[in-house]
Scaffold this motif. Structure first.
Motif, PDB file in Angstrom:
ATOM      1  N   GLY A 130      84.678  12.491 -11.289  1.00  0.00           N
ATOM      2  CA  GLY A 130      83.676  11.544 -11.770  1.00  0.00           C
ATOM      3  C   GLY A 130      82.540  12.267 -12.460  1.00  0.00           C
ATOM      4  N   LEU A 131      81.433  11.579 -12.654  1.00  0.00           N
ATOM      5  CA  LEU A 131      80.259  12.199 -13.263  1.00  0.00           C
ATOM      6  C   LEU A 131      79.693  13.235 -12.299  1.00  0.00           C
ATOM      7  CD1 LEU A 131      78.454   9.063 -14.760  1.00  0.00           C
ATOM      8  CD2 LEU A 131      80.041  10.632 -15.891  1.00  0.00           C
ATOM      9  N   THR A 132      79.446  14.438 -12.806  1.00  0.00           N
ATOM     10  CA  THR A 132      79.049  15.530 -11.918  1.00  0.00           C
ATOM     11  C   THR A 132      77.545  15.788 -11.904  1.00  0.00           C
ATOM     12  OG1 THR A 132      79.480  17.123 -13.706  1.00  0.00           O
ATOM     13  CG2 THR A 132      81.278  16.692 -12.136  1.00  0.00           C
ATOM     14  N   ALA A 133      76.779  14.969 -12.611  1.00  0.00           N
ATOM     15  CA  ALA A 133      75.334  15.219 -12.705  1.00  0.00           C
ATOM     16  C   ALA A 133      74.665  15.257 -11.340  1.00  0.00           C
ATOM     17  CB  ALA A 133      74.679  14.161 -13.595  1.00  0.00           C
ATOM     18  N   THR A 134      75.111  14.395 -10.422  1.00  0.00           N
ATOM     19  CA  THR A 134      74.471  14.323  -9.106  1.00  0.00           C
ATOM     20  C   THR A 134      75.248  15.055  -8.017  1.00  0.00           C
ATOM     21  OG1 THR A 134      75.584  12.232  -8.556  1.00  0.00           O
ATOM     22  CG2 THR A 134      73.471  12.085  -9.691  1.00  0.00           C
ATOM     23  N   LEU A 180      80.230   2.323 -36.356  1.00  0.00           N
ATOM     24  CA  LEU A 180      81.231   3.023 -35.563  1.00  0.00           C
ATOM     25  C   LEU A 180      81.384   2.399 -34.181  1.00  0.00           C
ATOM     26  CD1 LEU A 180      80.485   6.818 -36.152  1.00  0.00           C
ATOM     27  CD2 LEU A 180      82.565   5.596 -36.808  1.00  0.00           C
ATOM     28  N   PRO A 181      82.608   2.020 -33.788  1.00  0.00           N
ATOM     29  CA  PRO A 181      82.841   1.648 -32.392  1.00  0.00           C
ATOM     30  C   PRO A 181      83.025   2.919 -31.564  1.00  0.00           C
ATOM     31  CG  PRO A 181      84.850   1.350 -33.677  1.00  0.00           C
ATOM     32  CD  PRO A 181      83.798   1.838 -34.635  1.00  0.00           C
ATOM     33  N   VAL A 182      82.327   3.027 -30.460  1.00  0.00           N
ATOM     34  CA  VAL A 182      82.347   4.252 -29.658  1.00  0.00           C
ATOM     35  C   VAL A 182      82.755   3.924 -28.224  1.00  0.00           C
ATOM     36  CG1 VAL A 182      81.022   6.268 -28.917  1.00  0.00           C
ATOM     37  CG2 VAL A 182      80.493   5.172 -31.093  1.00  0.00           C
ATOM     38  N   ALA A 183      83.674   4.732 -27.684  1.00  0.00           N
ATOM     39  CA  ALA A 183      84.094   4.619 -26.282  1.00  0.00           C
ATOM     40  C   ALA A 183      83.492   5.786 -25.509  1.00  0.00           C
ATOM     41  CB  ALA A 183      85.617   4.641 -26.178  1.00  0.00           C
ATOM     42  N   LEU A 184      82.704   5.470 -24.473  1.00  0.00           N
ATOM     43  CA  LEU A 184      81.987   6.516 -23.755  1.00  0.00           C
ATOM     44  C   LEU A 184      82.028   6.262 -22.251  1.00  0.00           C
ATOM     45  CD1 LEU A 184      78.842   6.781 -26.048  1.00  0.00           C
ATOM     46  CD2 LEU A 184      80.725   8.433 -25.903  1.00  0.00           C
ATOM     47  N   TYR A 185      81.466   7.217 -21.523  1.00  0.00           N
ATOM     48  CA  TYR A 185      81.352   7.104 -20.074  1.00  0.00           C
ATOM     49  C   TYR A 185      80.034   6.400 -19.720  1.00  0.00           C
ATOM     50  CZ  TYR A 185      85.236  10.371 -20.049  1.00  0.00           C
ATOM     51  OH  TYR A 185      86.455  10.946 -20.264  1.00  0.00           O
ATOM     52  N   PRO A 186      79.821   6.044 -18.447  1.00  0.00           N
ATOM     53  CA  PRO A 186      78.611   5.306 -18.057  1.00  0.00           C
ATOM     54  C   PRO A 186      77.345   6.151 -18.217  1.00  0.00           C
ATOM     55  CG  PRO A 186      80.332   5.103 -16.392  1.00  0.00           C
ATOM     56  CD  PRO A 186      80.770   6.182 -17.325  1.00  0.00           C
ATOM     57  N   PRO A 187      76.172   5.516 -18.118  1.00  0.00           N
ATOM     58  CA  PRO A 187      74.904   6.265 -18.143  1.00  0.00           C
ATOM     59  C   PRO A 187      74.911   7.371 -17.088  1.00  0.00           C
ATOM     60  CG  PRO A 187      74.487   3.915 -18.295  1.00  0.00           C
ATOM     61  CD  PRO A 187      75.951   4.059 -18.003  1.00  0.00           C
ATOM     62  N   GLY A 188      74.322   8.510 -17.444  1.00  0.00           N
ATOM     63  CA  GLY A 188      74.343   9.675 -16.569  1.00  0.00           C
ATOM     64  C   GLY A 188      75.292  10.737 -17.076  1.00  0.00           C
ATOM     65  N   CYS A 189      76.195  10.341 -17.990  1.00  0.00           N
ATOM     66  CA  CYS A 189      77.131  11.310 -18.571  1.00  0.00           C
ATOM     67  C   CYS A 189      76.435  12.074 -19.691  1.00  0.00           C
ATOM     68  CB  CYS A 189      78.367  10.592 -19.115  1.00  0.00           C
ATOM     69  SG  CYS A 189      79.486  11.674 -20.033  1.00  0.00           S
ATOM     70  N   LEU A 190      76.526  13.397 -19.650  1.00  0.00           N
ATOM     71  CA  LEU A 190      75.896  14.241 -20.658  1.00  0.00           C
ATOM     72  C   LEU A 190      76.449  13.945 -22.044  1.00  0.00           C
ATOM     73  CD1 LEU A 190      73.813  16.533 -20.912  1.00  0.00           C
ATOM     74  CD2 LEU A 190      75.692  18.159 -20.575  1.00  0.00           C
ATOM     75  N   PHE A 191      77.764  13.737 -22.162  1.00  0.00           N
ATOM     76  CA  PHE A 191      78.372  13.470 -23.465  1.00  0.00           C
ATOM     77  C   PHE A 191      77.887  12.130 -24.033  1.00  0.00           C
ATOM     78  CE2 PHE A 191      82.420  16.308 -23.365  1.00  0.00           C
ATOM     79  CZ  PHE A 191      81.600  17.433 -23.397  1.00  0.00           C
ATOM     80  N   ARG A 192      77.683  11.150 -23.182  1.00  0.00           N
ATOM     81  CA  ARG A 192      77.166   9.855 -23.657  1.00  0.00           C
ATOM     82  C   ARG A 192      75.785  10.056 -24.286  1.00  0.00           C
ATOM     83  NH1 ARG A 192      77.313   3.939 -21.301  1.00  0.00           N
ATOM     84  NH2 ARG A 192      75.353   3.081 -22.067  1.00  0.00           N
ATOM     85  N   ARG A 193      74.928  10.795 -23.605  1.00  0.00           N
ATOM     86  CA  ARG A 193      73.581  11.024 -24.141  1.00  0.00           C
ATOM     87  C   ARG A 193      73.637  11.772 -25.461  1.00  0.00           C
ATOM     88  NH1 ARG A 193      69.820  15.163 -23.248  1.00  0.00           N
ATOM     89  NH2 ARG A 193      70.904  15.972 -21.417  1.00  0.00           N
ATOM     90  N   VAL A 211      83.338   1.196 -22.193  1.00  0.00           N
ATOM     91  CA  VAL A 211      82.737   2.083 -21.195  1.00  0.00           C
ATOM     92  C   VAL A 211      83.688   2.190 -20.010  1.00  0.00           C
ATOM     93  CG1 VAL A 211      80.820   2.482 -19.610  1.00  0.00           C
ATOM     94  CG2 VAL A 211      80.386   1.475 -21.847  1.00  0.00           C
ATOM     95  N   SER A 212      83.966   3.417 -19.583  1.00  0.00           N
ATOM     96  CA  SER A 212      84.808   3.629 -18.404  1.00  0.00           C
ATOM     97  C   SER A 212      84.461   4.960 -17.773  1.00  0.00           C
ATOM     98  CB  SER A 212      86.289   3.610 -18.788  1.00  0.00           C
ATOM     99  OG  SER A 212      87.093   3.921 -17.645  1.00  0.00           O
ATOM    100  N   ARG A 213      84.699   5.062 -16.474  1.00  0.00           N
ATOM    101  CA  ARG A 213      84.479   6.320 -15.767  1.00  0.00           C
ATOM    102  C   ARG A 213      85.679   7.258 -15.872  1.00  0.00           C
ATOM    103  NH1 ARG A 213      80.249   6.635 -12.273  1.00  0.00           N
ATOM    104  NH2 ARG A 213      79.037   4.734 -11.981  1.00  0.00           N
ATOM    105  N   THR A 214      86.812   6.781 -16.371  1.00  0.00           N
ATOM    106  CA  THR A 214      88.026   7.584 -16.358  1.00  0.00           C
ATOM    107  C   THR A 214      88.412   8.054 -17.753  1.00  0.00           C
ATOM    108  OG1 THR A 214      89.564   5.739 -16.641  1.00  0.00           O
ATOM    109  CG2 THR A 214      88.840   6.239 -14.391  1.00  0.00           C
ATOM    110  N   LEU A 215      88.879   9.293 -17.833  1.00  0.00           N
ATOM    111  CA  LEU A 215      89.351   9.855 -19.093  1.00  0.00           C
ATOM    112  C   LEU A 215      90.534   9.068 -19.629  1.00  0.00           C
ATOM    113  CD1 LEU A 215      89.604  12.167 -21.226  1.00  0.00           C
ATOM    114  CD2 LEU A 215      91.088  13.337 -19.589  1.00  0.00           C
TER     115      LEU A 215
END
Length: 286
Positions: A130-134, A180-193, A211-215
């Protein structure tokens, strides 16, 4: 102890410096001061009457004698650990808890764990992706080890690999002048920012299409040509291709992949951490 004896503590210090090419990083891993590690290396060099390292602009490098000792040091410490494990009561079902990003958890880590399991079948590894920020903040409580992504040259854990963030889309996708339509991970993801900041800075119209948490889910949407996404160059899904500035996309930063260890790690967790550190560091240029 005679002059020809090799103290395991000195060998461990030697391996830490050799693996990390730095007395500072070795000291952090060993929970010692840099001066203490330097003293240990000097004692080992005096005992063997050889020089083991040369200083370079980027850190330290092994000498010819150091390269030769490296093989023996690993064998001696592995044999020592094997003897200890064989002679003391074995703990059954030793568990190591690992937190890792979704792409590494599905692409990079599984073959490394398979290799580890063949040599250490008594150690059970539990993985959370999952998101590893925390995740690093929960070391010792929820995780023994965390492999997390950080902005380049930030974070104080062990640097395993540097990964370039890239735009990716289906092979047939054309990033025209439209929104552009963009597919990204939820807030907190470094790549999303990074993705949203780069598009806004470039003045490129975009919309969050998925938006999804899974690759796997993000990849599936991108592979169908429904959106573009951001991935690591080292884990680029085979169904996607890299988009660049030639496609009208702004450049993205690089990320550091770092290994976080909880304090007072168990021996099973230390064995897994060392295995992952060697395997990932050696397989990708930093």
């Amino acid at each position: 102890m005679t002059a020809s004896d090799l103290d395991p503590d000195l060998l461990r210090a030697f391996l830490a410096v050799a693996d990390h090419r730095s007395f500072t990083r070795a000291a952090a891993i060993l929970n010692r001061t840099q001066s203490a590690v330097s003293v240990q290396i000097r004692r080992l060099e005096e005992r063997l009457n050889v020089r083991l390292f040369h200083r370079t602009r980027s850190g330290v490098a092994l000498s010819a004698a150091g390269h030769e000792l490296l093989v023996y040091a690993r064998r001696l410490l592995d044999l020592n650990a094997e003897a200890v494990d064989a002679l003391r009561p074995r703990k059954r079902d030793a568990v190591v808890r690992l937190g890792v990003m979704d792409d590494y958890g599905t692409i990079v880590i599984p073959p490394l764990l398979a290799h580890f399991a063949r040599s250490r079948p008594e150690i059970r590894v539990e993985i959370e992706t999952g998101l590893t920020a925390t995740m690093p903040a929960r070391l010792g409580e929820d995780y023994d080890l965390v492999i997390a992504m950080h902005p380049e040259r930030s974070g104080n854990a062990e640097l395993l690999r540097r990964e370039q963030a890239v735009w990716a889309a289906a092979a047939s996708y054309s990033a025209g002048p439209h929104t552009l339509p963009v597919a990204l991970y939820p807030p907190g993801c470094l790549f999303r920012r990074w993705a949203t900041e780069a598009l806004d800075a470039a003045g490129r119209p975009w919309r969050l299409a998925f938006v999804s948490r899974t690759l796997a889910a993000v990849e599936a949407i991108a592979a169908e040509g429904l959106a573009i996404t951001v991935v690591k160059a080292g884990t680029l899904p085979p169904r996607l291709r890299v988009l660049s500035e030639r496609d009208g996309l702004p450049p993205l930063p690089a990320a550091d992949i770092r290994l976080h260890r909880a304090r007072n790690l168990s021996r099973p967790a230390t064995l897994l951490a060392d295995h992952l550190q060697r395997a990932i560091s050696q397989s990708g240029a930093i």
